[in-house]
Design a protein around this motif. Structure first.
Motif, PDB file in Angstrom:
ATOM      1  N   GLY A 180      35.678 119.650 105.536  1.00  0.00           N
ATOM      2  CA  GLY A 180      36.981 120.293 105.627  1.00  0.00           C
ATOM      3  C   GLY A 180      37.121 121.496 104.704  1.00  0.00           C
ATOM      4  N   LEU A 181      36.523 121.413 103.527  1.00  0.00           N
ATOM      5  CA  LEU A 181      36.607 122.553 102.608  1.00  0.00           C
ATOM      6  C   LEU A 181      35.934 123.791 103.186  1.00  0.00           C
ATOM      7  CD1 LEU A 181      35.900 120.841  99.155  1.00  0.00           C
ATOM      8  CD2 LEU A 181      38.046 121.905  99.890  1.00  0.00           C
ATOM      9  N   ALA A 182      34.823 123.594 103.909  1.00  0.00           N
ATOM     10  CA  ALA A 182      34.069 124.733 104.440  1.00  0.00           C
ATOM     11  C   ALA A 182      34.554 125.193 105.804  1.00  0.00           C
ATOM     12  CB  ALA A 182      32.584 124.368 104.530  1.00  0.00           C
ATOM     13  N   TRP A 183      35.420 124.426 106.441  1.00  0.00           N
ATOM     14  CA  TRP A 183      35.835 124.713 107.810  1.00  0.00           C
ATOM     15  C   TRP A 183      36.489 126.096 107.926  1.00  0.00           C
ATOM     16  CZ3 TRP A 183      35.090 123.200 112.595  1.00  0.00           C
ATOM     17  CH2 TRP A 183      35.998 123.564 113.579  1.00  0.00           C
ATOM     18  N   ALA A 216      31.076 127.941  97.832  1.00  0.00           N
ATOM     19  CA  ALA A 216      29.984 127.893  98.813  1.00  0.00           C
ATOM     20  C   ALA A 216      28.612 127.722  98.174  1.00  0.00           C
ATOM     21  CB  ALA A 216      29.998 129.165  99.660  1.00  0.00           C
ATOM     22  N   GLN A 217      28.542 127.702  96.850  1.00  0.00           N
ATOM     23  CA  GLN A 217      27.236 127.519  96.212  1.00  0.00           C
ATOM     24  C   GLN A 217      26.659 126.152  96.574  1.00  0.00           C
ATOM     25  OE1 GLN A 217      25.900 130.213  95.006  1.00  0.00           O
ATOM     26  NE2 GLN A 217      27.898 131.089  95.538  1.00  0.00           N
ATOM     27  N   PRO A 218      25.341 126.051  96.750  1.00  0.00           N
ATOM     28  CA  PRO A 218      24.727 124.783  97.159  1.00  0.00           C
ATOM     29  C   PRO A 218      25.126 123.622  96.255  1.00  0.00           C
ATOM     30  CG  PRO A 218      23.119 126.550  97.258  1.00  0.00           C
ATOM     31  CD  PRO A 218      24.344 127.131  96.604  1.00  0.00           C
ATOM     32  N   GLY A 219      25.680 122.582  96.858  1.00  0.00           N
ATOM     33  CA  GLY A 219      26.073 121.393  96.125  1.00  0.00           C
ATOM     34  C   GLY A 219      27.455 121.428  95.524  1.00  0.00           C
ATOM     35  N   ALA A 220      28.118 122.581  95.571  1.00  0.00           N
ATOM     36  CA  ALA A 220      29.397 122.715  94.873  1.00  0.00           C
ATOM     37  C   ALA A 220      30.504 121.891  95.517  1.00  0.00           C
ATOM     38  CB  ALA A 220      29.814 124.180  94.798  1.00  0.00           C
ATOM     39  N   ARG A 221      30.539 121.845  96.839  1.00  0.00           N
ATOM     40  CA  ARG A 221      31.620 121.108  97.493  1.00  0.00           C
ATOM     41  C   ARG A 221      31.571 119.620  97.141  1.00  0.00           C
ATOM     42  NH1 ARG A 221      30.673 122.164 103.414  1.00  0.00           N
ATOM     43  NH2 ARG A 221      28.660 122.903 102.670  1.00  0.00           N
TER      44      ARG A 221
END
Length: 309
Positions: A180-183, A216-221
């Protein structure tokens, strides 16, 4: 000692080193934290802790004036955020680990104590640091983050605050919160930051893009959501034991700044705190939201500079 960070800032779309601040990497409590520093090296140390879903840039209005006032300012990306290390697992984001990061950060700058300032999640960590390690905190300043006992009390007594806190329970789900954060190109940040303030231009489009790039950094979400997972799991564990939470008194001078138009936290959380915080000053800003240091940057800066003297 902190080491100079040679990483190119262009790919992070955040301000690079310059006359006002510098980027560095700090080893603390078993993790490497990226941080921005400013001000004279011999100045009193001020640690600025950001909230969710932010990073050090949450303090970009306050860093230059604090540095100009003579403070040595350190604004880290908290573990899991932006350029800082992102350890695996929910347990890595237990509040005791976050307090350990603050203590190690202070020591990394060759100090035994510092002024600790926090907003939102950073405010929660600041509260807990003052509770658990009062000798490390000279003065405490918290922006729109409730004392843990006050928050628990209101959750139990107020259905409206329970409804406002729905997202804490949503974040307990696997994978869906991250999705949902990246949607739709992190559209949630457009709503939270672009529409969630009192002042329409509090966050510029560039500001919001910087927040998106950091998240958006890898693993951040997953790391940032794990803060909430660890918090709720710890609360459930405490509720199932007879030991309770212990003494949550704060025995350091404390400033609480509260934007009254906070959509997620009831203004009542800024009231009746004297039983836990005897040396307390409360400043309520009626025309500011949860993002108080963006809605009222000059007022917040003035309050901090005046209080930390």
């Amino acid at each position: 000692m902190p080491s100079t960070d040679a990483h190119s800032d262009t790919e992070w779309t955040v301000p690079a080193d310059g006359d006002v601040w510098s980027h560095t990497t700090v080893e603390t409590n078993g993790v490497e934290l990226h941080a921005v520093t400013a001000g004279p090296e011999d100045g009193e140390l001020v640690v600025l802790l950001h909230g969710f879903p932010e990073f050090w840039y949450a303090w970009h209005h306050q860093i230059p004036p604090l540095a100009e006032a003579g403070y040595r300012v350190v604004a880290p990306d908290m573990r899991g955020y932006n350029r800082s290390e992102k350890p695996d697992g929910v347990a890595a984001y237990h509040v005791d680990e976050l307090v350990g990061d603050v203590v190690g950060l202070v020591r990394a700058f060759d100090r035994t104590s510092a002024h600790v300032v926090g907003h939102d999640w950073g405010g929660g960590v600041a509260w807990q640091t003052a509770i658990e390690r009062p000798s490390v905190v000279d003065r405490l300043a918290v922006l729109n983050a409730p004392h843990p006992s006050a928050f628990e009390r209101l959750l139990r007594s107020s259905p409206s605050q329970l409804r406002k806190s729905w997202y804490m329970f949503y974040f307990q789900l696997p994978w869906l919160p991250e999705f949902g954060l990246a949607w739709d190109d992190y559209a949630v940040l457009d709503r939270m930051l672009g529409e969630g303030t009192v002042r329409p231009d509090a966050f510029t489009r560039t500001d919001i893009q910087r927040y998106k790039t950091a998240l958006a950094q890898p693993g951040a979400r997953t790391a940032t959501v794990n803060y909430y997972r660890a918090l709720v799991r710890h609360a459930i564990k405490l509720s199932l034991t007879a030991g309770g939470v212990g003494d949550r008194s704060v025995h350091v001078p404390t400033l609480l700044v509260w934007g009254e138009q906070d959509a997620a936290l009831d203004v009542r959380l800024s009231e009746g705190l004297e039983e836990w915080v005897p040396d307390l000053r409360v400043e309520r800003l009626p025309d500011a939201s949860h993002w108080v240091q963006f809605d009222a940057p000059e007022r917040v800066t003035d309050l901090l500079v005046d209080y930390l003297v």
